[in-house]
Enzyme design. Structure first.
Site, PDB file in Angstrom:
ATOM      1  N   CYS A  74      -9.444  -7.252   1.227  1.00 14.38           N
ATOM      2  CA  CYS A  74      -9.703  -5.865   1.632  1.00 14.38           C
ATOM      3  C   CYS A  74     -11.172  -5.524   1.457  1.00 14.38           C
ATOM      4  O   CYS A  74     -11.673  -4.569   2.010  1.00 14.38           O
ATOM      5  CB  CYS A  74      -8.865  -4.905   0.802  1.00 14.38           C
ATOM      6  SG  CYS A  74      -7.207  -5.485   0.550  1.00 14.38           S
TER       7      CYS A  74
ATOM      8  N   GLN B  38       1.272  -9.185  -6.395  1.00 10.91           N
ATOM      9  CA  GLN B  38       0.762 -10.551  -6.601  1.00 10.91           C
ATOM     10  C   GLN B  38       1.567 -11.320  -7.633  1.00 10.91           C
ATOM     11  O   GLN B  38       1.417 -12.546  -7.738  1.00 10.91           O
ATOM     12  CB  GLN B  38      -0.714 -10.515  -7.021  1.00 10.91           C
ATOM     13  CG  GLN B  38      -1.654  -9.968  -5.961  1.00 10.91           C
ATOM     14  CD  GLN B  38      -1.854 -10.919  -4.770  1.00 10.91           C
ATOM     15  OE1 GLN B  38      -1.485 -12.094  -4.817  1.00 10.91           O
ATOM     16  NE2 GLN B  38      -2.436 -10.406  -3.703  1.00 10.91           N
TER      17      GLN B  38
ATOM     18  N   THR C  37       0.836  -1.207   0.000  1.00  7.36           N
ATOM     19  CA  THR C  37       0.000   0.000   0.000  1.00  7.36           C
ATOM     20  C   THR C  37       0.868   1.254   0.000  1.00  7.36           C
ATOM     21  O   THR C  37       0.660   2.165  -0.810  1.00  7.36           O
ATOM     22  CB  THR C  37      -0.929  -0.014   1.240  1.00  7.36           C
ATOM     23  OG1 THR C  37      -1.737  -1.197   1.168  1.00  7.36           O
ATOM     24  CG2 THR C  37      -1.805   1.219   1.305  1.00  7.36           C
TER      25      THR C  37
ATOM     26  N   ALA D  41       6.182  -7.887   1.361  1.00  8.51           N
ATOM     27  CA  ALA D  41       6.821  -9.069   1.965  1.00  8.51           C
ATOM     28  C   ALA D  41       5.834 -10.165   2.351  1.00  8.51           C
ATOM     29  O   ALA D  41       6.137 -11.355   2.250  1.00  8.51           O
ATOM     30  CB  ALA D  41       7.608  -8.632   3.216  1.00  8.51           C
ATOM     31  N   HIS D  42       4.638  -9.766   2.771  1.00  4.79           N
ATOM     32  CA  HIS D  42       3.759 -10.803   3.351  1.00  4.79           C
ATOM     33  C   HIS D  42       3.076 -11.698   2.323  1.00  4.79           C
ATOM     34  O   HIS D  42       2.377 -12.634   2.688  1.00  4.79           O
ATOM     35  CB  HIS D  42       2.744 -10.196   4.332  1.00  4.79           C
ATOM     36  CG  HIS D  42       1.605  -9.442   3.737  1.00  4.79           C
ATOM     37  ND1 HIS D  42       0.328  -9.957   3.704  1.00  4.79           N
ATOM     38  CD2 HIS D  42       1.532  -8.224   3.183  1.00  4.79           C
ATOM     39  CE1 HIS D  42      -0.491  -9.055   3.166  1.00  4.79           C
ATOM     40  NE2 HIS D  42       0.220  -7.997   2.847  1.00  4.79           N
TER      41      HIS D  42
ATOM     42  N   THR E  18      13.033   5.530  11.486  1.00  2.36           N
ATOM     43  CA  THR E  18      13.933   4.448  11.890  1.00  2.36           C
ATOM     44  C   THR E  18      13.495   3.137  11.230  1.00  2.36           C
ATOM     45  O   THR E  18      12.329   2.773  11.297  1.00  2.36           O
ATOM     46  CB  THR E  18      13.905   4.296  13.428  1.00  2.36           C
ATOM     47  OG1 THR E  18      14.266   5.554  13.990  1.00  2.36           O
ATOM     48  CG2 THR E  18      14.862   3.217  13.903  1.00  2.36           C
TER      49      THR E  18
END
Ligand code: PLP
Length: 375
Positions: free
Chosen positions: A321, A177, A70, A198-199, A235
């Site tokens: 979503c 995707q 996102t 990453a997920h 950070t």
């Protein structure tokens, strides 16, 4: 539990969890600190960056870590529009983009930009005639996703990028995707910006990356620090980034095998569903092997999902979503699924941890429950 929702998210790989644990505990240091702990954390971040670069063929340009797909999409679209404000007034995106892209365009409309929606055909492929008409000299940026998250359709990214460049527009692709299944090479795909997350590759949630060929084309909207080539202050989330790096390293070695396994399970479910008279919404010949979208006439997907859940099966209605909404998704609308099927779309997605026996059990349960629901 039988998990068939890898397009929503994937289980964290045990080696990723192990890597992250290390940076959450004894390696907790700030990657900008100059003592040894900080230097180790910096090395973990830069090591992860190299692995993600390698995975997507991004040896040149900037690769910045973000909080996920996102943020990568928002940064690409809004950041590029703001940096180049005044040059051209329109952005053009496909009708089946993820909300991260569509809502970024909505935001740009408030700033005076024009948003052009690029139509797709019944398979979800870009309508090339309309694409060539709508992507003209007024368009600053085009964004078309590499693979769709609801139906899996793959677009011809090199050709779309080439045409956009011919008109002098920048080109962004959301490859969130595509990454789990397709060997991406951002250098040769022709895009100026590529988003990944990453997920979707057995890494942690809340971590992604944006590759930008030339960082000068975007304006950061996270101000405050010099991190990430000054494009994203804050950070660094060392544990998540290190986990993403580990997931990228594992995917580079396992993608072909994963994709083949997913393809076999998808083929099995597809054949059974077709035989049983389901409508197949995924174009099998031009889609990622991990996504199968189907629908049954006059059956509400919500009901099917409810009973599947009671039997321990996890699948989605359209995209995750959208799961709070019972309205057919914008993707379902864009590809013109007939009304009697539109509320019955189920997304089954394939990935690690599944067997063909699981796929058979899921198929049996979906067909049985759908028949009951219709009754
Ligand atoms: N783009 C696509 C195509 C997606 O499927 C998703 C997540 O489902 C996103 C963007 C958003 O990624 P993230 O969940 O990492 O913010």
């Amino acid at each position: 539990m039988k998990y068939f929702d890898h397009a929503a998210t994937t289980p964290v790989h045990p080696l990723v969890a192990e890597e992250m644990q290390k940076w959450l505990t004894e390696g907790y240091f700030n990657a900008s600190s100059l003592y040894q702990g900080g230097r180790m954390a910096r090395a973990a971040v830069e090591g992860a960056r190299e692995k993600v670069r390698e995975l997507i063929g991004a040896q040149t340009g900037s690769l910045i870590f973000t909080s996920g797909g996102t943020e990568s999409d928002n940064t690409a679209i809004i950041g590029c529009a703001l940096k180049n404000r005044g040059k051209r007034k329109a952005v053009a995106v496909s009708a089946i983009e993820h909300h991260a892209v569509l809502e970024s365009c909505e935001f740009l409309k408030q700033l005076g930009f024009e948003a052009r929606i690029l139509p797709v055909d019944g398979c979800g492929r870009i309508d090339m005639a309309e694409y060539k008409r709508l992507v003209d000299e007024n368009v600053l940026l085009v964004s078309v996703m590499w693979a769709n998250n609801e139906i899996g359709t793959i677009q011809d990214i090199p050709e779309l990028a080439r045409i956009a460049h011919e008109k002098g527009a920048f080109f962004h692709t959301d490859a969130v995707q595509a990454l789990p299944y397709i060997s991406l090479d951002v250098k040769s795909c022709g895009a100026d910006m590529v988003s990944v997350s990453a997920h979707k590759i057995c890494g942690p949630k809340g971590c992604g990356a944006l590759w930008v060929k030339d960082p000068a084309i975007i304006q950061p909207f996270m101000h405050g620090g010099q991190q990430e080539d000054r494009l994203r202050g804050g950070t660094e989330n060392v544990a998540a980034i290190a986990g993403f790096g580990k997931a990228a390293e594992i995917l580079a070695k396992t993608r072909e095998e994963n994709a083949e396994g997913a393809r076999q399970r998808r083929e099995f479910v597809f054949e059974q569903m077709k035989k049983a008279g389901a409508r197949i919404n995924t174009p099998m010949e031009c889609s990622v092997p991990g996504i199968l979208n189907i629908a049954f006439k006059d059956v509400e997907a919500e009901g099917v999902l409810f009973f599947l859940n009671m039997e321990g099966f996890c699948i989605s209605i359209g995209s995750a979503c959208n799961s709070k909404s019972v309205e057919p998704s914008h993707v379902v609308r864009a590809i013109g699924i007939p009304e009697e099927y539109a509320r019955g779309c189920l997304r089954i997605s394939f990935g690690c941890g599944q067997t063909i026996e699981d796929a058979a059990a899921l198929t049996e349960a979906v067909l049985r429950i759908a028949a009951q629901q219709r009754g």
